[in-house]
Every structure is written in structure tokens, then in C-alpha cells.
Write a protein that holds these residues in place. Structure first.
Motif, PDB file in Angstrom:
ATOM      1  N   GLN A 178     -66.486  40.995 -13.131  1.00 12.86           N
ATOM      2  CA  GLN A 178     -66.505  41.418 -11.719  1.00 12.86           C
ATOM      3  C   GLN A 178     -67.313  42.691 -11.560  1.00 12.86           C
ATOM      4  O   GLN A 178     -68.165  42.815 -10.695  1.00 12.86           O
ATOM      5  N   PHE A 253     -51.314  44.385  -9.874  1.00  9.44           N
ATOM      6  CA  PHE A 253     -52.458  44.550 -10.773  1.00  9.44           C
ATOM      7  C   PHE A 253     -53.162  45.825 -10.322  1.00  9.44           C
ATOM      8  O   PHE A 253     -53.246  46.067  -9.105  1.00  9.44           O
ATOM      9  N   ALA A 288     -53.777  37.134  -8.710  1.00  5.15           N
ATOM     10  CA  ALA A 288     -54.819  37.292  -7.689  1.00  5.15           C
ATOM     11  C   ALA A 288     -54.518  38.493  -6.791  1.00  5.15           C
ATOM     12  O   ALA A 288     -53.494  39.160  -6.952  1.00  5.15           O
TER      13      ALA A 288
HETATM   14  N1  DAH Z   1     -57.121  40.197 -15.411  1.00  7.28           N
HETATM   15  C1  DAH Z   1     -55.782  39.701 -15.167  1.00  7.28           C
HETATM   16  C2  DAH Z   1     -55.096  39.438 -16.506  1.00  7.28           C
HETATM   17  O1  DAH Z   1     -55.768  39.253 -17.480  1.00  7.28           O
HETATM   18  C3  DAH Z   1     -55.796  38.455 -14.331  1.00  7.28           C
HETATM   19  C4  DAH Z   1     -56.183  38.748 -12.929  1.00  7.28           C
HETATM   20  C5  DAH Z   1     -55.224  39.052 -11.993  1.00  7.28           C
HETATM   21  C6  DAH Z   1     -57.514  38.767 -12.541  1.00  7.28           C
HETATM   22  C7  DAH Z   1     -55.551  39.318 -10.709  1.00  7.28           C
HETATM   23  C8  DAH Z   1     -57.851  39.061 -11.221  1.00  7.28           C
HETATM   24  C9  DAH Z   1     -56.842  39.328 -10.326  1.00  7.28           C
HETATM   25  O2  DAH Z   1     -59.101  39.107 -10.785  1.00  7.28           O
HETATM   26  O3  DAH Z   1     -57.196  39.596  -9.024  1.00  7.28           O
HETATM   27  O4  DAH Z   1     -53.915  39.426 -16.560  1.00  7.28           O
END
Ligand code: DAH
Length: 343
Positions: A178, A253, A288
């Protein structure tokens, strides 16, 4: 002189006799050596010329040359005929019968993880997303810092990290892609990023130090939580069937606000409750949220103008659900009995 003449005549008739017997080009070559070679019969006859007078010598030479030319001519002619014959034999032997069935190469199958990745990405490609990829050896800055996970942040504890240097890690999530995309691209951005991620977890039935995620990111003017829900709803129905419902549970998150975990109605019981969903009727498939304004700012995107949503899907977990696989280790062991089931 007459001895020499006789010798040459005998040589010629010997040769004429021998040349009718040869069958292969190799034999012709041997014949040439035998008659005309340095240690051949012609050479030994010519040695006798030393005893001739000065007048006789040119005559003898002429005679010898005639015989030599005769032999050379014959050899060439015979060689041409034999080579032609040999070529025809070879052509016949090497003739290809295109009607004979070919030898079958054993055919493999696409790996179940590859299949699920392709399927998920396929759904989002259909929604106008493009695929983006990033490195598996990632800067700490992109994997953590710019996603608002500074040193000492508790989120680092849940993502036990393989450090390469103090500033470089094996990426623990696909979320740094991202960051890379937002730094390089102006909105509108609509991407999915499939790839391997690493965490120093011990291998057991549900954990692996290497696994796969698919990250999704949309940034544009006026993007709302409604867009996130709509996209995930469509994704869930395309992948798990038209009747699938999704449910959002509040979560946290660091890089999204608000954040949620997304469940779908159980693919096995449809929501009634069964062993697969441990009686819940729902199965968690992804995390998300709306991209945190601080993350947008970190990447040079003005959060007062743009907004976005993001999500992260665990590929193994999705594949285990879809195919009813109860042990994650099956994916990595290369056991053909397992893999052949996904032809
Ligand atoms: N990066 C997170 C994980 O590895 C997963 C994740 C959660 C990605 C929310 C996202 C998000 O882009 O919006 O647990």
C-alpha cells in the motif's frame, strides 16, 4: 621398368577388384589409405622408381599418375553413390510417423493456494482493480513505521518478525505494498497485492512461518465505508456463493480508522452453525477499514481531499475453508496425493 609397369597394372586390377566389394563410406576411406596413403601400395611401388634411368622416370611417373587418377576417380564416384545410399537409409530410419501417439508427460496441477489467489484477484480485477507487487525483504519503515506501527507498538508483538538488519525485515504483511503504491501513484488507486509474508511462528496445524495474504487498497475522492462493504459483499458472493452474507465486527488496526474484522456466513452450513464454523454460523476471512488519515499523509496524499479503504485477506485460511483442509502444513509438503486432488 617393365617390373614397375606390371606392379602398377596389378595394383590397378587389385583396386578394381577391391572397390566392387566396399559397402560403406568408411570402407572406401580405408581403401584409399590402403592404395594411395603414405604407407600404401602406390607409395611402395613408386619407391622402385629410384632404380630407373633418367629417360624412363618421366614415363613411369606418367603411368603412375594415370593409375592414381583412375583410383581417385573411382573412389570419388563410389563414395558419392554410397553416401547417397547411406542418406536414403538414414532418411528411412528417421522417418517420423505423426500418427503414432506421443509419450505423455505427467501433468501437474495448479497449487490450491495459487488457485485461490487467482480466484480472489480475479474477482477484484473484474471490479477494475489492478495487481501490484512489492518485495518480500522490506524496509521496517514501510512494513511498520509508515503504517503507524512505531517501535514498541503492541502490534509488533503480534507480528513476530524476522529481522534481516535493524532496518530491514521479511515483510510480516502485504500492507507495505500500500505504502509503496501510494508514494508512487496519484489517486485514484485501486489495487490488490497478493504475496508471501513471514512471521517467526512455529509450524503447527494452523500456523506457518511463511504464508500468503492479499492486500486491497482503494483511494479516491469521496470513498466511504459503504464502498468497502459493497466491494467485500460482492467479493464474498463471487467466491463463496450468491447467498453469502458478510458481517463487520469492530476491531483495531493501526493503519485504518475505523477498523473491522469481516466474517462471512459459513460456507459449510450457510449460517445455521456446524463444526466448520464451531457453531457460530460465521467465519472470519479478513481485516479491513478506512485508511487512516495519518497513513495517507505519510505517503503525500492529502486526507482532506482523498479517502480510502483497505483490506487484508489470509489466503491459507480462505483455501482451508474452501477445500475443507484441516492442516496448513499440507500446502507446503509437496505430497502429490494431496496436490492431485486439486486438478
Ligand atoms: N495487515 C493486516 C494483518 O496482517 C491485515 C489487514 C487488516 C490489512 C486491515 C489491511 C487492513 O489493509 O485494512 O493482520
Amino acid at each position: 621398368m617393365s617390373d614397375l609397369k606390371q606392379d602398377l597394372a596389378r595394383l590397378k586390377s587389385n583396386f578394381d577388384e577391391a572397390v566392387t566389394q566396399v559397402l560403406t563410406s568408411q570402407a572406401v576411406e580405408q581403401l584409399k589409405v590402403q592404395f594411395l596413403g603414405k604407407k600404401g601400395e602406390m607409395t611402395s611401388i613408386l619407391r622402385g622408381m629410384g632404380g630407373l634411368s633418367a629417360e624412363e622416370r618421366p614415363l613411369a611417373g606418367q603411368l603412375a599418375n594415370q593409375v592414381r587418377e583412375h583410383i581417385e576417380g573411382q573412389i570419388e564416384a563410389v563414395l558419392t553413390t554410397i553416401k547417397e545410399k547411406e542418406k536414403n537409409v538414414r532418411l528411412k530410419m528417421e522417418k517420423i510417423d505423426v500418427t503414432i501417439p506421443g509419450t505423455r508427460l505427467p501433468q501437474g496441477a495448479r497449487h490450491p493456494l495459487t488457485k485461490v489467489i487467482d480466484e480472489i484477484c480475479g474477482v477484484f480485477l473484474g471490479l477494475g482493480f489492478s495487481i501490484a507487487e512489492g518485495p518480500e525483504i522490506e524496509l521496517d519503515k514501510y512494513n511498520f513505521e509508515m503504517l503507524r506501527i512505531p517501535e514498541g507498538h503492541p502490534a509488533r508483538d503480534t507480528q513476530d518478525t524476522f529481522y534481516i538488519t535493524e532496518k530491514m525485515v521479511l515483510r510480516t504483511q502485504t500492507s507495505p505494498v500500500q505504502i509503496r503504491v501510494m508514494i508512487e501513484q496519484e489517486p485514484p488507486i485501486k489495487i490488490v497485492c497478493p504475496g508471501k509474508v513471514y512471521r517467526s511462528d512455529a509450524l503447527d496445524a494452523t500456523h506457518s512461518p511463511i504464508f500468503h495474504q492479499i492486500e486491497g487498497l482503494v483511494v479516491d475522492k469521496g470513498v466511504t465505508m459503504g464502498d468497502l462493504v459493497g466491494s467485500l459483499q460482492l467479493f464474498a458472493r463471487q467466491l463463496f456463493g450468491e447467498k453469502t452474507e458478510i458481517r463487520l465486527r469492530p476491531h483495531h488496526f493501526p493503519f485504518t480508522e475505523p477498523s473491522c474484522e469481516v466474517d462471512i456466513t459459513c460456507w459449510n452450513c450457510g449460517g445455521a452453525g456446524c463444526r466448520t464454523c464451531k457453531g457460530e454460523g460465521w467465519i472470519e476471512v479478513l481485516g479491513a477499514g478506512m485508511v487512516h488519515p495519518g497513513v495517507l499523509k505519510n505517503c503525500g496524499i492529502d486526507p482532506d481531499v482523498y479517502s480510502g479503504f483497505a483490506f487484508g485477506i489470509g489466503v491459507e485460511r480462505t483455501a482451508m475453508g474452501r477445500y475443507g483442509i484441516d492442516d496448513i502444513r499440507n500446502f507446503y509438503e509437496n505430497d502429490l496425493r494431496f496436490l492431485r486432488q486439486f486438478r
